[in-house]
Design a protein around this motif. Structure first.
Motif, PDB file in Angstrom:
ATOM      1  N   GLU A   1     -44.328  39.713  54.799  1.00  0.00           N
ATOM      2  CA  GLU A   1     -45.344  40.626  54.281  1.00  0.00           C
ATOM      3  C   GLU A   1     -46.715  40.287  54.850  1.00  0.00           C
ATOM      4  O   GLU A   1     -47.449  41.177  55.269  1.00  0.00           O
ATOM      5  CB  GLU A   1     -45.391  40.584  52.753  1.00  0.00           C
ATOM      6  CG  GLU A   1     -44.232  41.277  52.098  1.00  0.00           C
ATOM      7  CD  GLU A   1     -44.248  41.166  50.580  1.00  0.00           C
ATOM      8  OE1 GLU A   1     -45.351  40.978  49.995  1.00  0.00           O
ATOM      9  OE2 GLU A   1     -43.166  41.281  49.972  1.00  0.00           O
TER      10      GLU A   1
ATOM     11  N   LEU B   1     -42.931  48.660  51.357  1.00  0.00           N
ATOM     12  CA  LEU B   1     -44.082  47.970  50.782  1.00  0.00           C
ATOM     13  C   LEU B   1     -45.198  48.965  50.518  1.00  0.00           C
ATOM     14  O   LEU B   1     -45.407  49.891  51.304  1.00  0.00           O
ATOM     15  CB  LEU B   1     -44.624  46.903  51.744  1.00  0.00           C
ATOM     16  CG  LEU B   1     -43.683  45.806  52.205  1.00  0.00           C
ATOM     17  CD1 LEU B   1     -44.354  44.952  53.271  1.00  0.00           C
ATOM     18  CD2 LEU B   1     -43.260  44.947  51.038  1.00  0.00           C
TER      19      LEU B   1
ATOM     20  N   THR C   1     -50.134  43.154  48.102  1.00  0.00           N
ATOM     21  CA  THR C   1     -48.923  43.940  47.889  1.00  0.00           C
ATOM     22  C   THR C   1     -48.886  44.443  46.455  1.00  0.00           C
ATOM     23  O   THR C   1     -48.992  43.668  45.509  1.00  0.00           O
ATOM     24  CB  THR C   1     -47.674  43.088  48.186  1.00  0.00           C
ATOM     25  OG1 THR C   1     -47.757  42.604  49.521  1.00  0.00           O
ATOM     26  CG2 THR C   1     -46.403  43.905  48.012  1.00  0.00           C
TER      27      THR C   1
ATOM     28  N   ALA D   1     -43.068  46.075  46.255  1.00  0.00           N
ATOM     29  CA  ALA D   1     -42.184  45.634  47.337  1.00  0.00           C
ATOM     30  C   ALA D   1     -40.737  45.869  46.904  1.00  0.00           C
ATOM     31  O   ALA D   1     -40.343  45.480  45.811  1.00  0.00           O
ATOM     32  CB  ALA D   1     -42.401  44.150  47.640  1.00  0.00           C
TER      33      ALA D   1
END
Length: 143
Positions: A33, A7, A15, A18
């Motif tokens: 996450e 990540l 994010t 990913a």
């Protein structure tokens, strides 16, 4: 299999990239996450860069405004993963010139391509920056 996911997250916890090497549903990915990012961003600079979460060992490192988080098996060597993160950043620096969050956002396909050149099915297969960047440079010349 060593690496389970990679990540790239900004300081606000969003994010930016990913890559998963095991199957998780979208809901499981979002939950994982969120938990990991909250846990890693809450830690201060004096704490170590390794966190255990569920059945993963999270190895992370901050470069400028980006956090690079790698989820691995519990048997994986943490220092080797830190070195892998550093190699990834150096490779992106060489291509983008001091990589930043905007480079990842505007050239997401290139960032994924670099990861695909370096990692296959959770195993690190390439560590040469020149070999990693050669196909990307060819694509840039062709376009």
């Amino acid at each position: 299999m060593g690496i389970r996911f990679i990540l790239m997250v900004n300081k606000q916890g969003q994010t930016r990239l990913a890559q998963y090497y095991e199957y998780l549903t979208l809901e499981e990915r979002r939950a994982l996450e969120g938990e990991i990012v909250r846990k890693c961003l809450a830690r201060n600079e004096q704490q170590c860069s390794f966190v255990e979460h569920r059945n993963y060992k999270i190895v992370y490192r901050r470069y400028a405004s980006l956090f690079f988080l790698v989820g691995v098996d519990n048997e994986e060597n943490e220092l080797a993963i830190l070195e892998f993160i550093h190699l990834l950043v150096e490779t992106m620096d060489r291509h983008f010139g001091n990589v930043c969050e905007l480079d990842i956002m505007f050239h997401l396909e290139k960032a994924h391509f670099m990861l695909e050149e370096m990692v296959m099915n959770g195993c690190i297969i390439e560590t040469s920056k020149a070999n990693i960047l050669a196909p990307i440079q060819l694509m840039d010349k062709a376009s």
